[in-house]
Scaffold this active site. Sequence first.
Site, PDB file in Angstrom:
ATOM      1  N   GLU A   1       0.837  -1.213   0.000  1.00 34.65           N
ATOM      2  CA  GLU A   1       0.000   0.000   0.000  1.00 34.65           C
ATOM      3  C   GLU A   1       0.869   1.259   0.000  1.00 34.65           C
ATOM      4  OE1 GLU A   1      -2.909  -0.073   3.153  1.00 34.65           O
ATOM      5  OE2 GLU A   1      -4.286  -1.144   1.837  1.00 34.65           O
TER       6      GLU A   1
ATOM      7  N   GLU B   1      -6.397  -7.946  -0.619  1.00 37.08           N
ATOM      8  CA  GLU B   1      -6.897  -8.021   0.758  1.00 37.08           C
ATOM      9  C   GLU B   1      -8.391  -7.767   0.713  1.00 37.08           C
ATOM     10  OE1 GLU B   1      -4.891  -5.449   3.549  1.00 37.08           O
ATOM     11  OE2 GLU B   1      -2.958  -5.878   2.609  1.00 37.08           O
TER      12      GLU B   1
END
Length: 574
Positions: free
Chosen positions: A156, A230
């Site tokens: 991320e 995710e």
Amino acid sequence: MLKAENGEFLLDGKPFQVLSGAIHYFRTVPEYWEDRLRKLKALGLNTVETYVPWNVHEPKKGEFHFSDLADIETFIKKAQMLDLYVIVRPAPYICAEWEMGGLPAWLLAEQDMVLRSSHPGFLRHISDYFDVLLPKIEKYLSKHGGPIIAMQIENEYGAYGNDHAYLELFKEQYQKHGIDTFLFTSDGPDFIEQGSLPNVTTTLNFGSRVEEAFGKLEEYKPGSPKMVAEFWIGWFDHWGGEHHTRDPKDVANVFEDLLKINASLNVYMFHGGTNFGFMNGANHYDEYYPTITSYDYDSLLSESGEITQKYREVKNVLRRYVDVPEDVEHEIPTKTYGSVKLEESVSLFDTLQEISTVKENLVPLSMEDAGQAYGFILYSTEVNRKGELNLDTEPFRDRAYVYVNGKLEKTIYINDQEKTVQINFPDDVNTLEILVENMGRANYGQHLTDKKGLIRNIWLGEQYWFHWTMNLIELNVLPSDYAGGKEERFPKFFQGTFDANECHDTFVDTKGFRKGNVFINGFNLGRYWNEMGPQRTLYLPGPLLKEKGNTITVLELEGTTTEDITLVDRPNLG
Ligand code: GLA
């Protein structure tokens, strides 16, 4: 070899849907890895995904650790034995509600360190670590017949920075170590641009609104394969917050939305596990929010590995799209051992010689500058002034007990609104002691550089005070001697023993205790904080028990209403 072509995944040339679940080996005792993996397989998934926490594998610069909870190779081999594919996310920044997002605290001892960037010092440490880690992983790549089909670049990054030279470095590092596997980045749908790299597949992280999320991906990188790296099916908890749960039906519905469009996915978390020891992370936005010990996450298996209703709902959806195996019947039993009398106790102040190392310095050093990663520091100095003095608590990280001449005067917390407290010094010459607890470093966002202890000298009574003694208390060593203590003040260690006979999983009910840590046979099960909640019990996995003579040690920081601790067969997460 996994490939992305024309918006699809191909494995060895054939269309392939990654159906993965996340298990972090470092959050589950090794004796249970196989159980959790079997349950993952029985759900109908074909892949397991794990992060790799740098601070576990290199706790001190140049000292590497790959055994017990850190034995990543055995975890990969167990997955392979069960015919599962493996996705590895070696980051080295992993977020994951893990202490400092997986980065080792010793990085912060370098004054000019710039985390998650192409700062030469940061890169040098990554490169030294990868020289040890990546050859261990390379052996298990699919090119050698191993189970690893994909690896991530950073984690991320779009929600942190814009240093693409840093991201490119991963490609170089992987190349240097022969990691020619499928690579991807993963980001929230709003951070795709900063987190993505050309020629590397972009995946997304989200928990709902499938169409909207993939719409954004299509806009930014048309023709990308659809993968949610995710798929958040639950959430984590902070001390003082509520216990998060997510409706199994809602999860099953979004799961179906993903299957309908043939998206690849990684269930985050399939099985959450536990932040044992001092390894919980924290969030820091307007305030500091330390993560609790349990990483149950309301995931498909509970913290102790039980199959949940959510697991069943998800399996029912999955069976409409793929062949799912038979259910795994095996459940690990839990047991109530009842109440254990903690017969011995000793004040932490009477154990300092055994459990701490001493440093003297002109000014108080932060934990990192003192060369310590976790735990507590007792700072002491002499104050040769009498009367009420104002103490500036701005440099305190995170929670501290302030004593004058051996008496507790104030408890300070990083989130206190008032940053000045008055402390009474009754004598002409006084001993000032400040015991500071590191409650876990931030794992996300702008406070990632999160030093602990006293992060600079304190301003007390309109002046600085010099010449400090520091007792560094990392709690790798527990007291062996409970006799002959002179002090009555908390923190105190309490200790008792019990026989388990059958070594089943159990949960330590911390009722009657206020704040501290519980250890079983020297293993740190993690923190409790009853004034805050929501978690009230600590998971004690059966493999940590012996049939006879288990020692349970409680470090209670503040006070107790009982000297018994109870082991029950159900968790209470609030
Ligand atoms: C992000 C991170 C994960 C984890 C989740 C929340 O997606 O990549 O490591 O922190 O958020 O649980």
